[in-house]
Design a protein around this motif. Structure first.
Motif, PDB file in Angstrom:
ATOM      1  N   ASP A  17       0.711  -1.333  -0.094  1.00  0.00           N
ATOM      2  CA  ASP A  17       0.111   0.060  -0.288  1.00  0.00           C
ATOM      3  C   ASP A  17       0.693   1.231   0.097  1.00  0.00           C
ATOM      4  O   ASP A  17       1.579   1.403   0.978  1.00  0.00           O
ATOM      5  CB  ASP A  17      -1.132  -0.057   1.307  1.00  0.00           C
ATOM      6  N   ARG A  19       0.377   4.182   0.694  1.00  0.00           N
ATOM      7  CA  ARG A  19      -0.101   5.332   1.673  1.00  0.00           C
ATOM      8  C   ARG A  19       1.003   5.010   2.874  1.00  0.00           C
ATOM      9  O   ARG A  19       0.797   5.881   3.874  1.00  0.00           O
ATOM     10  CB  ARG A  19      -1.607   5.118   1.873  1.00  0.00           C
TER      11      ARG A  19
ATOM     12  N   MET B   1      -5.782   9.042   4.724  1.00  0.00           N
ATOM     13  CA  MET B   1      -5.154   9.240   3.291  1.00  0.00           C
ATOM     14  C   MET B   1      -6.100   8.568   2.408  1.00  0.00           C
ATOM     15  O   MET B   1      -6.229   7.384   2.423  1.00  0.00           O
ATOM     16  CB  MET B   1      -3.734   8.886   3.049  1.00  0.00           C
ATOM     17  N   ARG B   2      -6.519   9.341   1.411  1.00  0.00           N
ATOM     18  CA  ARG B   2      -7.555   8.532   0.244  1.00  0.00           C
ATOM     19  C   ARG B   2      -6.348   7.648  -0.473  1.00  0.00           C
ATOM     20  O   ARG B   2      -5.331   8.077  -0.567  1.00  0.00           O
ATOM     21  CB  ARG B   2      -7.857   9.809  -0.704  1.00  0.00           C
ATOM     22  N   PRO B   3      -6.965   6.797  -1.164  1.00  0.00           N
ATOM     23  CA  PRO B   3      -6.131   5.851  -1.817  1.00  0.00           C
ATOM     24  C   PRO B   3      -5.445   6.446  -2.917  1.00  0.00           C
ATOM     25  O   PRO B   3      -6.134   7.353  -3.636  1.00  0.00           O
ATOM     26  CB  PRO B   3      -6.907   4.405  -2.328  1.00  0.00           C
ATOM     27  N   PHE B   4      -4.476   6.203  -3.739  1.00  0.00           N
ATOM     28  CA  PHE B   4      -3.884   6.882  -4.644  1.00  0.00           C
ATOM     29  C   PHE B   4      -2.916   5.814  -5.263  1.00  0.00           C
ATOM     30  O   PHE B   4      -2.386   4.798  -4.986  1.00  0.00           O
ATOM     31  CB  PHE B   4      -3.279   8.111  -4.302  1.00  0.00           C
ATOM     32  N   ASP B  23      -6.180  15.174 -11.835  1.00  0.00           N
ATOM     33  CA  ASP B  23      -6.182  14.325 -10.484  1.00  0.00           C
ATOM     34  C   ASP B  23      -4.817  13.797 -10.079  1.00  0.00           C
ATOM     35  O   ASP B  23      -4.558  13.161  -8.896  1.00  0.00           O
ATOM     36  CB  ASP B  23      -6.931  13.041 -10.804  1.00  0.00           C
ATOM     37  N   MET B  37      -2.028  15.651   2.489  1.00  0.00           N
ATOM     38  CA  MET B  37      -2.891  14.552   2.117  1.00  0.00           C
ATOM     39  C   MET B  37      -3.549  13.844   3.181  1.00  0.00           C
ATOM     40  O   MET B  37      -4.585  13.421   3.209  1.00  0.00           O
ATOM     41  CB  MET B  37      -2.055  13.450   1.297  1.00  0.00           C
ATOM     42  N   LYS B  38      -2.946  13.824   4.235  1.00  0.00           N
ATOM     43  CA  LYS B  38      -3.247  13.103   5.519  1.00  0.00           C
ATOM     44  C   LYS B  38      -4.613  14.041   5.958  1.00  0.00           C
ATOM     45  O   LYS B  38      -5.343  13.493   6.592  1.00  0.00           O
ATOM     46  CB  LYS B  38      -2.368  13.397   6.826  1.00  0.00           C
ATOM     47  N   GLN B  40      -6.578  15.367   4.288  1.00  0.00           N
ATOM     48  CA  GLN B  40      -7.433  15.421   2.984  1.00  0.00           C
ATOM     49  C   GLN B  40      -7.816  16.732   2.383  1.00  0.00           C
ATOM     50  O   GLN B  40      -8.685  16.893   1.741  1.00  0.00           O
ATOM     51  CB  GLN B  40      -8.614  14.534   3.479  1.00  0.00           C
ATOM     52  N   THR B  43      -6.133  15.672  -2.326  1.00  0.00           N
ATOM     53  CA  THR B  43      -6.560  14.079  -2.626  1.00  0.00           C
ATOM     54  C   THR B  43      -6.172  13.707  -3.858  1.00  0.00           C
ATOM     55  O   THR B  43      -6.984  13.424  -4.805  1.00  0.00           O
ATOM     56  CB  THR B  43      -8.160  14.200  -2.444  1.00  0.00           C
ATOM     57  N   GLY B  45      -5.522  11.435  -7.008  1.00  0.00           N
ATOM     58  CA  GLY B  45      -5.673  10.098  -7.266  1.00  0.00           C
ATOM     59  C   GLY B  45      -4.375   9.330  -7.778  1.00  0.00           C
ATOM     60  O   GLY B  45      -4.233   8.141  -7.995  1.00  0.00           O
TER      61      GLY B  45
END
Ligand SMILES: Cc1cc2nc3c(=O)[nH]c(=O)nc-3n(C[C@H](O)[C@H](O)[C@H](O)COP(=O)(O)OP(=O)(O)OC[C@H]3O[C@@H](n4cnc5c(N)ncnc54)[C@H](O)[C@@H]3O)c2cc1C
Ligand code: SF4
Ligand code: FES
Ligand code: FES
Lengths: 169, 327
Positions: A17, A19, B1-4, B23, B37-38, B40, B43, B45
């Motif tokens: 992952d 992240r 964090m949103r997935p990317f 994006d 990013m943490k 948000q 964000t 992609g």
């Protein structure tokens, strides 16, 4: 391209992952919980580790960005039986109270001694060139990225100053 | 964090392609982007890691200047022997920012593009035209201590928070940019934009454009100072800062390049300040006149009203420091 991160001499696979921060990788993926999470936003220094010889905040970098890198954490700096000079000095000077900030303080100070040896200037340095004169003021400025909620600062500075001065003689 | 999606950009061309999409964002040191990013606030992609593209060198240019790679860290730059000896205002500005750990990771390109520290911008539960166009500006009638007094709009009063770019502006440096349409060079003084009606557009970079370097002109000498006024003496953003390159000849200003931080959405450079000082002998009255010009259109928003007198005094103090006790 290496797909491992070497931590204290042992290679570990990079997490899947993207992240995962380097900090979470150390604590949750490979179980090295010595490195602490204080703020997770680069504001406290509890997560300081040494990557390829340079101190950084492990919370503001992704593990995925560190394949092939060599990381030293507090676990790689010394052991209870064989503490580093800084670890001994922290014990002698009572450089902590609760101890939460201490791994970050010691990783940070370990790399800072190298920066001093290389005569990197700081905001507190009188001159940008030449030898840096070691002083409490220099150490406080150079360590300002490591907060201590217990306020053990006076003893932290004393411990570091002793080791820094020793390294110079 | 949103997935990317995370991609290690294999080449500059590929980095441009990867970041051309709406994006997508480049990541260098990550010290600003991952923080946001943490929260948000950002964000993306798609993240294109540009760290291994190689433009990390610091090297002399043909005309005696210095080229700072966009991926050179702030530390590499501040401690470089030529920066220390020929561009001390730049070393000083960098060393006055953040902490050693952050500067060790932060890159020159990322530093230029760092985003504002406005509390409303970083809190996704608050209105902010920069983060969410049309949602309003929380700061104008709210907590605005860090905010701008020059070049604001009724859409946004945020500041550009960095130190390095203030010194680069005083030095007259240029940003080298590479994109799908080729390469271009933009003076640092023109790189950042005022908020106007589009506060989310902070600089001249277009989609897919990557900063590859910063070019410093041949050394100009003079006395170089970076004075940063902040709420504590380390590890705090500037309330007001002044980068100054000053020279006197025959008791008169022969060089006066000044840029200011903490005042606006960009490092503030007003050519009229230099024009006012050049050829004149230093005096308290002259310094006041320079401050009058600088602050002619200044406007406070309550909490940051103090910045107007603080800027005047900081400018005065810097000029007095360089010229002896004319003040
Ligand atoms: C607690 C804290 C205190 C701080 N204090 C200060 C301070 O006092 N003064 C100061 O000046 N700064 C300060 N900073 C900010 C710090 O300097 C920036 O976070 C840093 O310079 C950003 O660089 P980076 O390489 O990490 O950028 P990243 O986080 O990687 O990127 C930031 C932005 O720049 C873009 N970007 C990066 N590189 C490029 C490139 N080559 N081309 C195009 N776009 C690019 C990214 O897409 C992103 O949008 C502080 C930060 C923290 C966390
Ligand atoms: S000042 Fe700008 S960044 Fe801050 S809330 Fe207003 S629009 Fe957003
Ligand atoms: S946890 Fe990384 S700086 Fe606080
Ligand atoms: S010893 Fe408790 S935070 Fe430093």
């Amino acid at each position: 391209m290496a797909d491992t991160i070497t931590v204290n001499g042992t290679a570990h696979p990079v997490p899947e992952d993207p992240r995962v921060s380097l900090l979470d990788f150390l604590r949750h993926h490979i179980g090295l919980t010595g490195t602490k999470k204080g703020c997770d936003h680069g504001q406290c220094g509890a997560c300081t580790v040494i990557v390829n010889g340079i101190r950084i905040n492990s919370c503001l970098t992704l593990a995925a960005m560190h394949d092939g890198d060599s990381v030293t954490t507090i676990e790689g700096i010394g052991t209870p039986d064989d503490p580093s000079a800084l670890q001994r000095a922290f014990l002698e000077h009572d450089g902590f109270q609760c101890g939460y900030c201490t791994p970050g303080q010691i990783c940070s100070a370990t790399a800072m001694l190298e920066e001093l040896a290389a005569d990197w200037p700081s905001d507190a340095s009188e001159s940008l060139e030449g030898r840096i004169a070691i002083s409490g003021e220099e150490i406080r400025e150079r360590m300002s990225g490591n907060l201590c909620r217990c306020g053990a600062y006076a003893n932290i500075v004393a411990a570091i100053e002793e080791v820094a001065a020793g390294g110079r003689s | 964090m949103r997935p990317f999606q995370y991609t290690r950009a294999p080449s500059l061309t590929e980095a441009s392609n990867l970041t051309a999409g709406e994006d997508a964002l480049a990541i260098a040191g990550g010290t600003n982007l991952l923080d946001l990013m943490k929260l948000q606030v950002e964000t993306p992609g798609q993240l294109a890691d540009i760290n291994r593209l190689g433009f990390a060198d610091i090297e002399a240019t043909d005309d005696g200047g210095l080229r700072l790679g966009a991926l050179a860290t702030n530390t590499d730059t501040a401690v470089h022997p030529r920066v220390r000896s020929d561009y001390p205002v730049l070393s000083r500005a960098i060393l006055a920012g953040a902490t050693q750990q952050l500067r060790n990771k932060a890159t020159n390109g990322g530093n230029l593009c760092q985003r504002t520290r406005c509390f409303y911008f970083t809190n996704i539960d608050q209105p902010c035209n920069k983060r969410e166009p049309g949602s309003g500006c929380g700061a104008i009638d709210g907590i605005a201590k860090l905010h701008a007094i020059l070049g604001t709009s009724n859409q946004c009063i945020a500041t550009y928070p960095g130190d390095m770019a203030v010194a680069l502006s005083a030095l007259g440096a240029a940003v080298e940019i590479s994109g799908e349409k080729g390469e271009r060079s933009v003076p640092v003084r023109d790189f950042h934009l005022l908020p106007g009606d589009t506060p989310w557009i902070e600089n001249v970079l277009e989609a897919g454009e990557i900063i590859t370097g910063i070019v410093l002109p041949a050394p100009v000498g003079g006395t170089q100072i970076y004075r940063k006024v902040r709420e504590r003496s380390s590890y705090a953003f500037a309330l007001v800062s002044v980068a100054a390159i000053i020279e006197l000849a025959d008791g008169k200003f022969s060089r006066a390049d000044l840029a200011f931080g903490g005042l606006a959405h960009k490092p503030w450079f007003d050519p009229r300040i230099g024009e006012c000082l050049l050829g004149q002998p230093p005096s308290a009255a002259l310094f006041e006149k320079a401050a009058d010009i600088l602050l002619e259109d200044a406007r406070g928003y309550g909490e940051n009203d103090f910045k107007i007198p603080l800027t005047r005094r900081t400018l005065h103090a810097v000029l007095a420091q360089v010229t002896g006790d004319a003040a």
